[in-house]
Design an enzyme around this catalytic site. Structure first.
Site, mmCIF file in Angstrom:
data_model
loop_
_atom_site.group_PDB
_atom_site.id
_atom_site.type_symbol
_atom_site.label_atom_id
_atom_site.label_comp_id
_atom_site.label_asym_id
_atom_site.label_seq_id
_atom_site.Cartn_x
_atom_site.Cartn_y
_atom_site.Cartn_z
ATOM 1 N N PHE A 155 0.860 -1.172 0.000
ATOM 2 C CA PHE A 155 0.000 0.000 0.000
ATOM 3 C C PHE A 155 0.905 1.233 0.000
ATOM 4 C CE2 PHE A 155 -2.904 3.191 1.757
ATOM 5 C CZ PHE A 155 -3.951 3.028 0.869
ATOM 6 N N ASP A 189 2.987 -5.930 7.235
ATOM 7 C CA ASP A 189 1.780 -5.119 7.357
ATOM 8 C C ASP A 189 0.593 -6.062 7.162
ATOM 9 O OD1 ASP A 189 -0.460 -3.531 6.943
ATOM 10 O OD2 ASP A 189 0.616 -2.004 5.799
ATOM 11 N N TYR A 208 -9.845 -0.863 10.969
ATOM 12 C CA TYR A 208 -11.118 -0.350 10.449
ATOM 13 C C TYR A 208 -11.622 -1.133 9.241
ATOM 14 C CZ TYR A 208 -7.488 2.406 8.025
ATOM 15 O OH TYR A 208 -6.353 2.804 7.374
ATOM 16 N N LYS A 209 -10.867 -2.152 8.837
ATOM 17 C CA LYS A 209 -11.308 -2.974 7.708
ATOM 18 C C LYS A 209 -12.103 -4.169 8.242
ATOM 19 C CE LYS A 209 -7.226 -1.586 5.018
ATOM 20 N NZ LYS A 209 -7.908 -0.799 3.958
ATOM 21 N N ARG A 263 -12.762 -3.813 -7.177
ATOM 22 C CA ARG A 263 -12.343 -4.616 -6.035
ATOM 23 C C ARG A 263 -13.555 -4.969 -5.170
ATOM 24 N NH1 ARG A 263 -8.153 -2.321 -1.445
ATOM 25 N NH2 ARG A 263 -9.993 -1.108 -0.950
#
Lengths: 386, 386
Positions: free
Chosen positions: B102, B173, B198-199, B345
């Site tokens: 990312f 990560d 938060y995912k 996605r």
């Protein structure tokens, strides 16, 4: 919102909850996160919130619109500010601060210096010696305007001018200033400032911090913490960092939207607050407190400046058994706090404290001292500090 | 909590709100901040919350108790991890990552390198070339286990072993792994890991990040971001930093208590979740989606790995007009997202998505494609990305 019977003189540590916050946050959860989900970033304005809220803070510290952005913690913002300041003066190796600075500011600089490992020095002098210690070796002068222990206040404009006369960058920490005293940040001409919002601004525990960069520098300042939300085009997902325009580049990662939302609601209460009137009311409360304590409790020594013009919005007294005395006072529902080694600290916040509260606080403090309540073992045992 | 009629396939970006959160947070506000004020740090356990919540996350990623602490954002935690890794290998100058990482991870390293200004290099190779690129020049290998675009998954144990064979420090990560796939962090023997909540963990917008340090290193790791809450005795207010014991030293400033509280409530829902069962359900949903999309929409090209064992909990398809097609699909109340330049996605989260939802999503995607809804100018105009 204050519990019935409590006199809260600790708004300089954690401000109480504005009554609007629970309903506001409940609405945010249901109508934004709950109903909009990922669309909230645009539809609920989460993406712009750090600069929108930054403007609300900016108004209270004399910063022009678009020069303040919210995010992270004060510790992180200190790191950002000092790292950016060092980049502005690459040939210099000294960061100057004072022993009245809040320790985390000093710790963050120690961490930065250790990471850089290039002969940087954190030079820390007594607060009254700062002006004389600014030399041409100094890259960054980093000071907290209002001393967290004594409330002693630096003259922002004068020290900034002295820093600039020696070619140093000035970084102010306004943690105990924002919402407490009128601040003319733009007028001081300082390059940067940082601060927190959970004290006098009542943003709640862990509310986000702020950083200000002087507008003429905001397009060239180098962000050490170059996160994607400070990128010029975060949603291009480019492989290389390119800083965004202006203060946006001081953003780092995903902002704490819920905390930011609570803070925004809390800050709306300041729309009608006149900082000069607030300051006058704060000084009146402090003067009343000092006068009554000194008249009735000779065992306490004032450690705050006697001149209200060089004192923030708090008053501190020294007492050998200060820790136990503060615990005993808290048990009487007067909430101040203790700072090592012997300081009893009282914050004055005219938005919710008045002369009657001050009288009650002094009465109960007199009781603690007259009856030696501090001598009770349950108050003397040091547990976690409140 | 999901809006009626919505099929939410974007839990890999922002998880929906657990129904328990509004009442929980409302109680926290009233009973903790509102009623306890400053006492909340002890009486409501705010001070220990970052490690208490860290243990809840740790259980889901194979980390032992006391090895994970929450705070800040993922960007900040990446910076902490890389800076600490460089200190462990002071003679080396390369940070190795891949182009599937990312971007903020790469940006934070660029910022760190620029700050250090000592000849460090961020070397970025294609994901499939990582193993071969780990040499004895490499100080830190920094990878995201699950590729945010394609869902391609690195073999944590194998790459970590390769890093160690070359004397490099491994930093993972786990942003797209935690709560999505079973992770055996301790078993991988990696030195450090970071991630967000938060995912898949449904902590809410801006929920705090986490950092893990392998227990044998936690008492010696050097914190670049040496904030006061990582100090061994924060309330001594000493002038110099002394790192706390174990993972506590990776704390920085005041934690975001409200976000942390919402996250804690969200994580309690995972007490009874078996990660292997969740993984099996996720794969079944993904396989169903791939099969139906490929059968009915030949214009979409699968860019995720076909082998579910090397794919995280998302499926991505490439389509030339992917941006507009995703906007059109969102207008049909099927929420996925778009990642530049042409990736559509879809995240699969069995805690709230089932086979029926997948069928609805495919039906509506078929409609978008068959009726060329993506050709509508209102969907083609690029505004802010959702």
């Amino acid at each position: 919102m204050l519990p019935e019977g409590m006199v809260y003189l600790d708004g300089n540590s954690l401000g109480p909850m504005p009554k609007v916050v629970p309903d506001h946050l409940s609405g945010m959860l249901t109508d934004e996160w709950g109903a909009l989900l990922i669309k909230g970033w645009n539809a609920a304005g989460w993406m712009e919130q750090p600069t929108r809220v930054g403007d609300l803070v900016g108004r209270l510290i004399g910063a022009p619109g678009g020069s303040v952005v919210m995010g992270d913690t004060l510790s992180i913002k200190v790191y950002q500010g000092v790292a950016a300041g060092l980049k502005m003066r690459p040939e210099r190796r000294v960061i100057l601060s004072d022993t009245g600075n809040f320790p985390t500011d000093l710790y963050m600089v120690e961490g930065l210096i250790n990471t850089l490992d290039q002969g940087y020095e954190l030079r820390t002098v007594a607060p009254e010696e700062v002006a004389g210690a600014i030399t041409q070796e100094v890259a960054v002068v980093m000071l907290t305007q209002v001393d967290y222990r004594t409330g002693r206040m630096h003259d922002m404009a004068a020290i900034t001018a002295q820093a600039h006369a020696q070619g140093a960058v000035m970084l102010w920490d306004l943690a105990h200033s924002a919402g407490a005293v009128p601040v003319d940040l733009a007028g001081s001409n300082a390059e940067m400032a940082v601060g927190c919002t959970y004290k006098y601004l009542n943003g709640g525990p862990g509310a986000p911090a702020f950083i200000y960069v002087r507008p003429d520098l905001a397009d060239t300042v180098e962000p050490a913490l170059s996160g994607w939300l400070g990128h010029s085009a975060p949603f291009d997902f480019a492989l290389h960092y390119a800083p965004g325009g202006g203060i946006e580049r001081m953003r780092v990662g995903t902002p704490p939207v819920m905390q930011m939302s609570a803070l925004e609601a809390a800050l709306r209460l300041w729309d009608d607050v006149d900082m000069d009137a607030l300051r006058a009311a704060s000084i009146a409360l402090q003067e009343q407190f000092i006068e009554e304590v000194e008249a009735r409790i000779p065992a306490l020594d004032l450690v705050s400046p006697r001149d209200p013009n060089v004192r923030g919005s708090q008053v501190s007294f020294r007492f050998e058994h200060g820790y136990a005395a503060m615990q005993a006072l808290i048990a009487q529902d007067v909430i101040g706090d203790f700072r090592a080694p012997d300081i009893m600290r009282f914050g004055f916040t005219p938005l919710y404290i008045d002369a009657h509260d001050v009288r009650i606080a002094v009465d109960r403090l007199v009781k603690v001292m007259d009856e030696k309540l501090w001598d009770d073992p349950k108050y003397r045992m040091r547990g976690r500090v409140t």
